[in-house]
Design a protein around this motif. Structure first.
Motif, PDB file in Angstrom:
ATOM      1  N   SER A  76      20.110  -6.769 -28.071  1.00 37.26           N
ATOM      2  CA  SER A  76      18.740  -7.064 -27.652  1.00 37.26           C
ATOM      3  C   SER A  76      18.794  -8.250 -26.700  1.00 37.26           C
ATOM      4  CB  SER A  76      17.871  -7.428 -28.853  1.00 37.26           C
ATOM      5  OG  SER A  76      17.772  -6.346 -29.740  1.00 37.26           O
ATOM      6  N   THR A  77      17.942  -8.203 -25.677  1.00 38.62           N
ATOM      7  CA  THR A  77      17.927  -9.281 -24.686  1.00 38.62           C
ATOM      8  C   THR A  77      16.888 -10.336 -25.036  1.00 38.62           C
ATOM      9  OG1 THR A  77      16.393  -8.030 -23.301  1.00 38.62           O
ATOM     10  CG2 THR A  77      18.734  -7.803 -22.808  1.00 38.62           C
ATOM     11  N   THR A  78      17.111 -11.518 -24.525  1.00 41.99           N
ATOM     12  CA  THR A  78      16.196 -12.626 -24.784  1.00 41.99           C
ATOM     13  C   THR A  78      14.939 -12.557 -23.931  1.00 41.99           C
ATOM     14  OG1 THR A  78      17.351 -14.004 -23.173  1.00 41.99           O
ATOM     15  CG2 THR A  78      18.029 -14.205 -25.478  1.00 41.99           C
ATOM     16  N   ASP A  79      15.001 -11.860 -22.811  1.00 46.33           N
ATOM     17  CA  ASP A  79      13.875 -11.872 -21.886  1.00 46.33           C
ATOM     18  C   ASP A  79      12.864 -10.747 -22.100  1.00 46.33           C
ATOM     19  OD1 ASP A  79      15.512  -9.841 -21.042  1.00 46.33           O
ATOM     20  OD2 ASP A  79      15.524 -10.416 -18.942  1.00 46.33           O
ATOM     21  N   ASP A  80      13.114  -9.881 -23.048  1.00 45.14           N
ATOM     22  CA  ASP A  80      12.201  -8.769 -23.298  1.00 45.14           C
ATOM     23  C   ASP A  80      12.196  -8.496 -24.794  1.00 45.14           C
ATOM     24  OD1 ASP A  80      10.987  -6.244 -23.617  1.00 45.14           O
ATOM     25  OD2 ASP A  80      11.635  -5.605 -21.635  1.00 45.14           O
ATOM     26  N   ARG A  81      11.040  -8.557 -25.380  1.00 46.25           N
ATOM     27  CA  ARG A  81      10.953  -8.424 -26.845  1.00 46.25           C
ATOM     28  C   ARG A  81      11.547  -7.150 -27.387  1.00 46.25           C
ATOM     29  NH1 ARG A  81       4.752  -7.995 -27.925  1.00 46.25           N
ATOM     30  NH2 ARG A  81       5.270  -5.988 -28.718  1.00 46.25           N
ATOM     31  N   ASP A  82      11.389  -6.053 -26.671  1.00 41.66           N
ATOM     32  CA  ASP A  82      11.874  -4.778 -27.190  1.00 41.66           C
ATOM     33  C   ASP A  82      13.048  -4.220 -26.396  1.00 41.66           C
ATOM     34  OD1 ASP A  82       9.924  -4.707 -29.199  1.00 41.66           O
ATOM     35  OD2 ASP A  82       8.459  -3.880 -27.805  1.00 41.66           O
TER      36      ASP A  82
END
Length: 129
Positions: A76-82
């Motif tokens: 999971s990326t830090t810049d996009d919640r999903d």
């Protein structure tokens, strides 16, 4: 480096923690391996804390022994919640061997191979027609 097939004995999909990924990053930095994040801070800026999936992709052999495994990391990326992303990172063979496998069931293995293949090729949300 040689490609690892899903039927090879060293093919595996593992689920690991963010902290373990940080340790793998530090090991890769210490060994001077190029296939890693540029720093722990760079990793922290892209990877959200939580579970990470790793799939062995390639093996580097020297003198008849495996020196490193190049793995796909799905996270999971830090810049996009999903949102999520996929990247490569090199692992020491002993480290890869120590990780918890989630691909022992043949049907699960096939599904995970397909998932990583789609992720590596790019996944995007589409509107149905």
């Amino acid at each position: 480096m040689s490609l690892i097939r899903s039927t090879d004995p060293d093919f595996r999909v593992c689920q690991t923690s963010f902290d373990t990924l940080l340790a793998i990053q530090l090991e890769a930095e210490g060994r001077g391996w190029a296939t890693r994040w540029s720093s722990v801070d760079a990793l922290r800026s892209q990877v959200k804390e939580g579970a990470v999936l790793l799939q062995s992709l390639m093996r580097e052999e020297r003198g008849g022994a495996v020196r490193a495994y190049r793995c796909l990391a799905l996270f999971s990326t830090t810049d996009d919640r999903d949102g999520g992303a996929i990247a490569t990172i090199d692992l020491d063979p002993a480290r890869l061997e120590s990780l918890d496998r989630i691909d022992r069931d043949p049907d699960v293995r096939k599904a995970l191979v397909r998932l990583f293949s789609l992720a590596a090729g790019g996944i995007s949300m589409v509107s149905k027609r």
